[in-house]
Scaffold this active site. Sequence first.
Site, PDB file in Angstrom:
ATOM      1  N   ARG A  49      29.811  19.648  20.159  1.00 38.01           N
ATOM      2  CA  ARG A  49      29.693  18.548  19.204  1.00 38.01           C
ATOM      3  C   ARG A  49      29.961  19.008  17.782  1.00 38.01           C
ATOM      4  NH1 ARG A  49      31.672  14.494  18.598  1.00 38.01           N
ATOM      5  NH2 ARG A  49      31.234  14.193  20.820  1.00 38.01           N
ATOM      6  N   LYS A  86      32.697  15.285  -5.368  1.00 36.66           N
ATOM      7  CA  LYS A  86      31.916  14.347  -4.546  1.00 36.66           C
ATOM      8  C   LYS A  86      32.077  14.741  -3.082  1.00 36.66           C
ATOM      9  CE  LYS A  86      32.555  10.662  -7.921  1.00 36.66           C
ATOM     10  NZ  LYS A  86      33.189   9.350  -8.211  1.00 36.66           N
ATOM     11  N   LYS A 118      31.906  14.715 -20.071  1.00 33.08           N
ATOM     12  CA  LYS A 118      31.774  13.346 -19.576  1.00 33.08           C
ATOM     13  C   LYS A 118      30.965  12.503 -20.553  1.00 33.08           C
ATOM     14  CE  LYS A 118      30.892  12.934 -15.151  1.00 33.08           C
ATOM     15  NZ  LYS A 118      32.111  12.293 -14.621  1.00 33.08           N
ATOM     16  N   GLU A 147      36.620  13.406 -20.414  1.00 35.97           N
ATOM     17  CA  GLU A 147      36.675  12.083 -19.795  1.00 35.97           C
ATOM     18  C   GLU A 147      36.569  11.023 -20.894  1.00 35.97           C
ATOM     19  OE1 GLU A 147      34.423  11.001 -15.995  1.00 35.97           O
ATOM     20  OE2 GLU A 147      33.259   9.983 -17.551  1.00 35.97           O
ATOM     21  N   ASP A 168      39.275   7.277 -17.499  1.00 38.96           N
ATOM     22  CA  ASP A 168      38.356   6.854 -16.447  1.00 38.96           C
ATOM     23  C   ASP A 168      38.255   5.338 -16.370  1.00 38.96           C
ATOM     24  OD1 ASP A 168      36.453   7.454 -14.382  1.00 38.96           O
ATOM     25  OD2 ASP A 168      34.856   6.899 -15.772  1.00 38.96           O
TER      26      ASP A 168
END
Length: 229
Positions: A49, A86, A118, A147, A168
């Site tokens: 599996r 991510k 950011k 960003e 963005d």
Amino acid sequence: LSGAGAMALLFAQGGIRCELAFTDGDTLPADVEVAQLGGSAREILARERLALNLLAHLSGIATLTALVVERARVANPAVKILATRKTTPGLRELEKQAVVDGGGDTHRMRLDDAFLVKDNHLRLCSSVTEAVRSARAAQPELELLVEADTLEQALEAAKAGADRVLLDNFPVEEAAAAAKALRPLGVAIELSGGLIPENVADYASHGDCLSLGVLTLGASPVNFGLHVD
């Protein structure tokens, strides 16, 4: 195909012979044999599996990436498709490699691979220019990305000396206008936010690279099975 190398290592830990018919990055026809295994049935079935989950998940990422790369490069043959951070905890290296197997590139593997300024960082600085200066002073050898949520932020970042400006969540028309304004400044342009396989061709001509979280977060698994012969 992605995950075949990892699968071979998994089976090798149980003393199982794993003969691969393909290598990671190969494009497979349907209903094809990927590998033959030989050894203890107990050891094989104990790993079945996990091996299939790796193949299904990672090949799904590679397959989606290949689709996105193909669509984007119709509009811009030079555009790069980037994975983001991510990723599934514990699986980052494998998932990033799956993107590479599909023809994409990594963005950053870790936080310290590059500076990415950011919106939350900008709220802790007096200005975009100050954020760029602070980052340059701390580690001038690292690539510096900023960003931007607006064209004004993007222009300020470019003029302050950022290596790359990340637009963005810009609608296509605004991304096109921003790219036109940024090109004379010699800064690289990345587009992110809201990019999906269905719209990458619309964005591709306006950036040097496109980053998509969906590559690692939204890829459907590819079906694999294991059968005793």
